[in-house]
Write an enzyme that holds these catalytic residues in place. Structure first.
Site, PDB file in Angstrom:
ATOM      1  CD  GLU A 115     -33.309  10.566   5.221  1.00 51.33           C
ATOM      2  OE1 GLU A 115     -32.187  10.155   5.782  1.00 51.33           O
ATOM      3  OE2 GLU A 115     -33.682   9.942   4.018  1.00 51.33           O
TER       4      GLU A 115
ATOM      5  CG  PHE B  82     -35.000  -1.301  -3.930  1.00 50.84           C
ATOM      6  CD1 PHE B  82     -33.516  -1.361  -3.530  1.00 50.84           C
ATOM      7  CD2 PHE B  82     -35.239   0.237  -4.208  1.00 50.84           C
ATOM      8  CE1 PHE B  82     -32.707  -0.179  -3.476  1.00 50.84           C
ATOM      9  CE2 PHE B  82     -34.454   1.428  -4.188  1.00 50.84           C
ATOM     10  CZ  PHE B  82     -33.111   0.820  -3.709  1.00 50.84           C
ATOM     11  CD  GLN B  83     -34.524   2.981  -1.324  1.00 42.32           C
ATOM     12  OE1 GLN B  83     -35.654   3.804  -1.684  1.00 42.32           O
ATOM     13  NE2 GLN B  83     -33.291   3.647  -0.986  1.00 42.32           N
TER      14      GLN B  83
ATOM     15  CE  LYS C 246     -43.463   5.435  -6.446  1.00 43.08           C
ATOM     16  NZ  LYS C 246     -42.342   5.499  -7.124  1.00 43.08           N
TER      17      LYS C 246
ATOM     18  CG  MET D 142     -21.107  13.203  30.875  1.00 44.08           C
ATOM     19  SD  MET D 142     -21.161  14.126  32.437  1.00 44.08           S
ATOM     20  CE  MET D 142     -22.198  15.272  32.244  1.00 44.08           C
TER      21      MET D 142
END
Ligand SMILES: Cc1ncc(C[n+]2csc(CCOP(=O)(O)OP(=O)(O)O)c2C)c(N)n1
Ligand SMILES: [Mg+2]
Lengths: 582, 163
Positions: A51, A113-114, A163, A488
């Site tokens: 993502e 959940f999630q 949802k 760097m």
């Protein structure tokens, strides 16, 4: 009137908004939305492999086109994976709309959940966010999100979608608003005319002026206005890392980038100036060096769309809040009027002394006058790679970069003549940005050359996207400057920690990048000799339909110069090489 | 200097957290804070006090204005204004102390709003420094609990903060 479910509304709104690509990744909380996309949506969806890459790809698309990038992710880990990319876009004021799934409304707050508090986690790194609480509100919220993301000082907007509100059974009237108004949000439309007059007289009286222009000129689509004004006044122009391309690099009035790794002539012109015209720039600490020593003799005119950017770190003498394009247009008109009314005002030739001083600085240490790097080593120099890239692509490519030495070399040596070609995470400095950002640009402009300048460290932060490029045929060119170090980091350790390379060395752990690329079905080219470099790069760009990974082995010990001397240094205090300083 | 900043904002979930988050994110401090609905149910009014020099206060007001949920704001300390805070104090009050505390409450125009065999609960309203003085007058030893509402304020005269 049409009845649509929440999921269908989202799919339809993407079409009505004119979205060209959705970058995303499915999961439980967004399955209704994905089903609606599958059934009806004409907007192509790009399935990334992480993502974070969805947000960077949307961001790269936005930087290259000026249109908001669109991201769709699931709740919980999908949303948290998107955070780095949202923060990256926020720091550089990039328009983006992120649709993130959420658990069902009745489960919110129960550690379902999630479940994650996406609005809370993203709050400090968004321009605004919405939690949808009624399906009927979806079209208007989406319209508002696009409006907020792309107007004023642009930025990312998150829409959190429980949802249950997208389920296919509950249908409501769908009506996509043409326009939205928010009573609490009205970005300035014009600059204040009195302030613009003050600025004009200050500029006309300047003996040692400089224009310091930043990413706001690019995001505010004001390159043309900047060019006209700078030429009319015969003022030197320097860019921040974010501004590159707004003013043409090949023009004589351009002094190169300023700041920590800025050009000698640019930093000196700033330091010795009597008037600074700052446009869409924010006096970032990577520019100013020590604030109390910043440009001691300069009066400052500061134009920005965001009042909060003005006088934040350095006080402005003439602040002007407004869109940079319209303010520059108005400013030019006032300057022309004033000159017409009073022929005794100094004209462009009055800056002769200033220009000869600047040319002296340029001749002494300018990076484009002749090579300032040491060519006596047997290695390919990273600077030579960028010079070759610029030559092979005629300075016209879209170039994204990651973060590190390679990024600074790209900024210094690729001569951008057009805005929106340089795609770079300047504010957050996000390693892993380069490849997905290049993908976004290549999707937007399939016929253009798109290169990602990276290092062997950064590229591994989103290398999985080689798979996305294979699936959607996104033939970007990866120019990887292999130095075997987190270069760097190593440079700072050389300069400030007596060469103790704490965790900046890969030893023998790096993959064979050519084989790795081939494993994904792409083309890999390894270059170790300078004599092969240009031919190899030409071949890479000649392969229009192939993603080519150029694994270019460069001097492992090169440093980026100039480099501001810090702490306690001023703009003009710089290291010019490992041994030479101002 | 201490400033009273009064903010009219959308009565939306999350609006308050954006304001509070801004302060912690940018390292500004909040001395007092209160928030409640207004006569217009779509708006709420938030009043906060903070301390800072002019530069810091300018930054604070600019950043508050940048929040999409913020409709309007005013720095009340810039003009003449009325400032009020409400305080409830529970004090130990026995024997001779009972009369002493009662007298002190009268001087500060407070009210004893609850009485127990050995405690008084006192309500005092006024500007924040008056409440401070009251606490000092009663003395730390007697104080059992202090609850303050945080400062509310309104401009004097015709000036109003509204849509
Ligand atoms: C996500 C992230 N982690 C850490 C850093 C700190 N950092 C800045 S440059 C750099 C080294 C980058 O190495 P490489 O990609 O090989 O580029 P080089 O400097 O060698 O050209 C690191 C670790 C960062 N910018 N981003
Ligand atoms: Mg490296």
């Amino acid at each position: 009137m049409e009845l649509l479910s929440g999921g269908e509304m989202i799919a339809r709104a993407m079409e009505d908004e004119g979205v060209e690509f959705i970058f995303g990744y499915p999961g439980g909380a967004v399955l209704h939305i994905y089903d609606a996309l599958f059934k009806s949506c004409k907007v192509p969806h790009i399935l990334v492999r992480h993502e974070q890459a969805a947000t960077h790809a949307a961001d790269g698309y936005a930087r290259a086109t000026g249109k908001p990038g669109v991201v769709l992710v699931t709740s919980g880990p999908g949303a948290t994976n998107a955070i780095t990319g949202i923060a990256t876009a926020y720091m550089d004021s990039i328009p983006m709309v992120v649709l993130s799934g959420q658990v069902m409304s009745h489960l919110i707050g129960e550690d379902a959940f999630q479940e994650t508090d996406m609005l809370g986690i993203s709050r400090p790194i968004v321009k605004h966010s919405f939690q949808v609480s009624r399906t009927e509100d979806i079209p208007e919220i989406i319209k508002k999100a696009f409006y907020i993301a792309s107007s004023g000082r642009p930025g990312p907007v998150v829409i959190d979608l429980p949802k249950d509100l997208t389920n296919p059974h509950d249908k409501y009237e769908y009506n996509y608003p043409k326009k939205v108004k928010l009573r609490s949000y009205t970005p300035a439309a014009r600059g204040h005319s009195g302030q613009i007059k003050k600025a004009a007289s200050l500029l006309l009286g300047a003996k040692r002026p400089v224009i310091y222009a930043g990413g706001g000129v690019v995001q505010g689509n004001a390159s043309e206005q900047l060019r006209v004004l700078a030429r009319e006044l015969n003022f030197p122009v320097t860019h921040t890392l974010m501004g590159l391309g707004a003013y043409p690099a090949s023009d004589r009035q351009f002094l190169g980038m300023l700041g920590m790794h800025g050009f000698y002539e640019a930093n000196n012109a700033m330091h010795h100036s009597d008037v600074i015209l700052a446009v869409g720039a924010r006096f970032d600490d990577r520019v100013t060096n020590t604030c109390s020593k910043f440009c001691p003799g300069a009066k400052i005119v500061h134009i920005d769309i965001d009042p909060a950017a003005i006088s934040k770190t350095i006080a402005a003498d003439v602040p002007i809040v407004g869109p940079v394009d319209s303010v520059l247009t108005d400013l030019l008109a006032v300057i022309r009027e004033m000159r017409q009314a009073d022929s005794s005002l100094p004209d462009a030739s009055s800056l002769k002394h200033w220009w000869s001083q600047i040319d002296e600085w340029r001749d002494a240490h300018g990076l484009w006058v002749k090579p300032r790097y040491d060519i006596s080593t047997p290695y390919i120099k990273p600077q030579q790679v960028i010079e070759t890239l610029c030559k092979v692509t005629h300075g016209k490519a879209y170039v994204s970069s990651d973060v590190g030495q390679h990024q600074m070399f790209a900024a210094q040596y690729y001569k951008f003549d057009e805005p929106r070609r340089w795609l770079n995470s300047g504010g957050l400095g996000t390693m892993g940005f380069g490849l997905p950002a290049a993908m976004g640009a290549k999707l937007a402009f399939p016929d253009a050359d798109v290169a990602c300048v990276t290092g062997e460290g950064s590229i591994q932060m989103n290398i999985q996207e080689l798979s996305t490029c294979a699936q959607y045929n996104i033939p970007v060119k990866i120019i990887s400057l292999y130095n075997g170090y987190l270069g760097m980091v190593k440079q700072w350790q050389d300069m400030q920690y007596e060469g103790r390379y704490s965790e900046s060395v890969y030893e023998n752990s790096l993959p064979d990048f050519v084989k790795l690329t081939e494993a994904y079905g792409h083309v890999g080219i390894k270059v170790t000799q300078l004599s092969d470099l240009e031919e190899a790069m030409k071949e890479a760009f000649a392969r229009k339909n192939d993603l080519v990974f150029m694994d270019i082995h460069v001097d492992p010990h090169e440093h980026v110069y100039p480099m501001h001397i810090a702490p306690n240094g001023s703009m003009r205090d710089m290291w010019l090489s490992k041994t030479e300083r101002t | 200097m201490r400033h009273i900043i009064s903010v009219l904002m959308e009565n939306e979930p999350g609006a308050l957290s954006r304001v509070v988050g801004l302060f912690s994110q940018r390292g500004y401090n909040i001395e007092t804070l209160n928030v409640a609905p207004t006569e217009d149910p779509t708006l709420s009014r938030l009043t906060l006090t903070t301390i800072g020099d002019d530069h810091k206060i300018e930054q604070i007001t600019k950043h508050l204005n940048r929040l999409i949920d913020v409709v309007k704001l005013v720095d009340l300390s810039e003009g003449s204004h009325i400032e009020r805070e409400l305080m409830l104090v529970k004090v130990r009050a026995t024997g001779a102390q009972r009369a002493e505390i009662k007298r002190c409450t009268d001087i500060f125009r407070g009210q004893i709003v609850d009485v127990g065999p050995s405690v008084y609960t006192i309500q005092v309203t006024g500007a924040a420094d008056k409440l401070d003085s009251f606490l000092e007058a009663v003395g730390e030893a007697a104080i059992m609990e202090v609850v303050r509402s945080g400062v509310s304020g309104i401009a004097r005269g015709e000036k109003v903060l509204s849509l």
